[in-house]
Design a protein around this motif. Structure first.
Motif, PDB file in Angstrom:
ATOM      1  N   SER A  74      63.925   3.353  10.502  1.00 32.44           N
ATOM      2  CA  SER A  74      62.858   3.022  10.396  1.00 32.44           C
ATOM      3  C   SER A  74      62.159   1.815   9.213  1.00 32.44           C
ATOM      4  O   SER A  74      61.469   1.594   9.889  1.00 32.44           O
ATOM      5  N   LEU A 117      62.957  -1.359  11.643  1.00 31.57           N
ATOM      6  CA  LEU A 117      61.994  -1.387  12.899  1.00 31.57           C
ATOM      7  C   LEU A 117      60.763  -1.721  12.117  1.00 31.57           C
ATOM      8  O   LEU A 117      59.487  -3.003  13.041  1.00 31.57           O
ATOM      9  N   ASP A 118      60.430  -1.598  11.143  1.00 33.69           N
ATOM     10  CA  ASP A 118      59.003  -1.897  10.549  1.00 33.69           C
ATOM     11  C   ASP A 118      58.758  -2.899  10.409  1.00 33.69           C
ATOM     12  O   ASP A 118      58.153  -4.334  10.118  1.00 33.69           O
ATOM     13  N   VAL A 158      60.810  -5.465  10.967  1.00 37.00           N
ATOM     14  CA  VAL A 158      61.438  -6.274  12.787  1.00 37.00           C
ATOM     15  C   VAL A 158      60.029  -6.536  13.490  1.00 37.00           C
ATOM     16  O   VAL A 158      59.558  -7.185  14.009  1.00 37.00           O
ATOM     17  N   HIS A 159      58.977  -5.332  13.420  1.00 36.23           N
ATOM     18  CA  HIS A 159      57.552  -5.691  13.983  1.00 36.23           C
ATOM     19  C   HIS A 159      56.907  -6.388  12.803  1.00 36.23           C
ATOM     20  O   HIS A 159      55.979  -7.251  13.964  1.00 36.23           O
ATOM     21  N   ASP A 200      57.865 -10.185  13.829  1.00 37.02           N
ATOM     22  CA  ASP A 200      58.431 -10.261  15.908  1.00 37.02           C
ATOM     23  C   ASP A 200      57.640  -9.201  15.816  1.00 37.02           C
ATOM     24  O   ASP A 200      58.476  -8.460  16.700  1.00 37.02           O
ATOM     25  N   PRO A 201      55.687  -8.956  16.051  1.00 36.83           N
ATOM     26  CA  PRO A 201      55.507  -8.064  17.162  1.00 36.83           C
ATOM     27  C   PRO A 201      55.607  -7.476  18.166  1.00 36.83           C
ATOM     28  O   PRO A 201      55.463  -8.179  18.819  1.00 36.83           O
ATOM     29  N   PRO A 202      55.870  -6.534  18.961  1.00 36.07           N
ATOM     30  CA  PRO A 202      55.635  -6.461  19.910  1.00 36.07           C
ATOM     31  C   PRO A 202      54.739  -6.530  20.634  1.00 36.07           C
ATOM     32  O   PRO A 202      53.659  -6.760  20.319  1.00 36.07           O
ATOM     33  N   GLN A 203      55.181  -6.990  21.910  1.00 33.56           N
ATOM     34  CA  GLN A 203      53.808  -6.997  22.487  1.00 33.56           C
ATOM     35  C   GLN A 203      52.912  -5.914  23.566  1.00 33.56           C
ATOM     36  O   GLN A 203      53.672  -4.999  23.411  1.00 33.56           O
TER      37      GLN A 203
END
Length: 309
Positions: free
Chosen positions: A76, A79-80, A82-83, A86-89
């Motif tokens: 988790s 993943l945070d 990474v977001h 590079d935030p998800p679309q």
């Protein structure tokens, strides 16, 4: 307390692979690292968490209870990160938002119908509020204060904290009803023989055009002053008046009932800009509305180009 400035996030990435694989060689292969480097990283992780994490058995390694407890929170956390970087679309269809647009009546008349229809299809959760127009300077203050999200106007030069894009390069035409006597042979003298409609938000009887005419030793008769360009076509249709209007605003009206001519005197055009505060540049809903507005004006330019062709 741990000093986070000394924490290497790459170490946590290696630990994630080690806990998944429970095997140094397989983790090294997955990470494209050497086995000694991964072994060294495992030791650093053991020191960091004060736990063996992986214990050797007969040909295999076993996760300790501490290691098992770390697996889900570690994934988790990574993943945070990474977001964050590079935030998800985000699909505009998933956005629920109010976008407040400050603009004068003419761009509003051009936009309101097409923008509403386009957003209904592409982003139904976005509600557009068109706000009253009080001038370009006020609209910039509204953007800075957060009282408006987008503004459409003529903005000159680079503006601190504000991003702008040009929607159109506007110019003017002289409009009159299609069967106006002046349409048979239009020139400067004919133009000045007939009364004009003047647009002024302050009710002024003069505009920069009158100064141009005065420098030529000429003048015109202003027959009526109105606050909006959108009032002009109906006035022209029922009178002998003429009006100088932005070319793009005429695209909204039935051109069969009107005739348009190039002005018989030099008249400068103007760029129409779309603006927003730089802090909103990553706002998905705002950027989507801005893109739709750009498309609408792009389509309008294409329509006028076909009409002129």
């Amino acid at each position: 307390m741990m000093n986070l400035r000394t924490l290497d996030l790459n170490l946590l990435t290696v630990l994630d692979a080690l806990l998944d694989e429970a095997h140094v060689s397989r983790a090294a292969l997955r990470l494209n690292m050497s086995q000694p480097a991964v072994s060294n990283a495992l030791q650093r992780c053991r020191d960091l968490f004060g736990d063996p994490l992986l214990i050797r058995g007969r040909g295999v390694m076993y996760r300790t209870p501490k290691a098992e407890a770390l697996r889900a929170p570690l994934k988790s956390l990574l993943l945070d990160v990474v977001h964050l970087i590079d935030p998800p679309q985000i699909d505009p269809k998933d956005v629920t938002q109010v976008i407040r647009i400050t603009t004068a009546d003419d761009p509003m008349a051009i936009l309101a119908g097409p923008l509403t229809a386009a957003l209904r299809a592409s982003a139904p959760g976005i509600t557009v509020v068109f706000q009253p127009w009080h001038g370009a300077h006020v609209s910039l203050r509204q953007l800075r204060d957060g009282d408006a999200d987008l503004a459409i106007s003529v903005f000159s030069g680079d503006i601190e904290d504000i991003d702008t894009v040009t929607l159109i390069e506007e110019d003017y035409v002289v409009a009159m009803r299609a069967d106006h006597p002046a349409a048979r042979s239009f020139d400067l003298d004919v133009w000045l023989d007939w009364p004009h409609v003047l647009v002024s938000g302050q009710g002024s009887l003069r505009s920069p055009l009158d100064a141009t005419l005065r420098s030529m030793g000429r003048s015109r008769q202003v027959g009526v002053v109105v606050p909006s360009f959108q009032m002009i076509p109906r006035i022209l249709a029922g009178s002998d008046f003429m009006a100088m209007v932005p070319r793009h605003s005429m695209a909204l009206h039935d051109r069969a009932n009107l005739r348009c001519f190039a002005p018989p005197v030099p008249v400068d055009g103007f760029p129409l800009h779309l603006a927003w505060h730089k802090r909103r540049s990553a706002d998905v809903g705002l950027r989507h509305v801005a893109e739709v507005i750009g498309t609408i004006f792009g389509d309008l330019k294409a329509v006028l180009a076909d009409q002129q062709g």
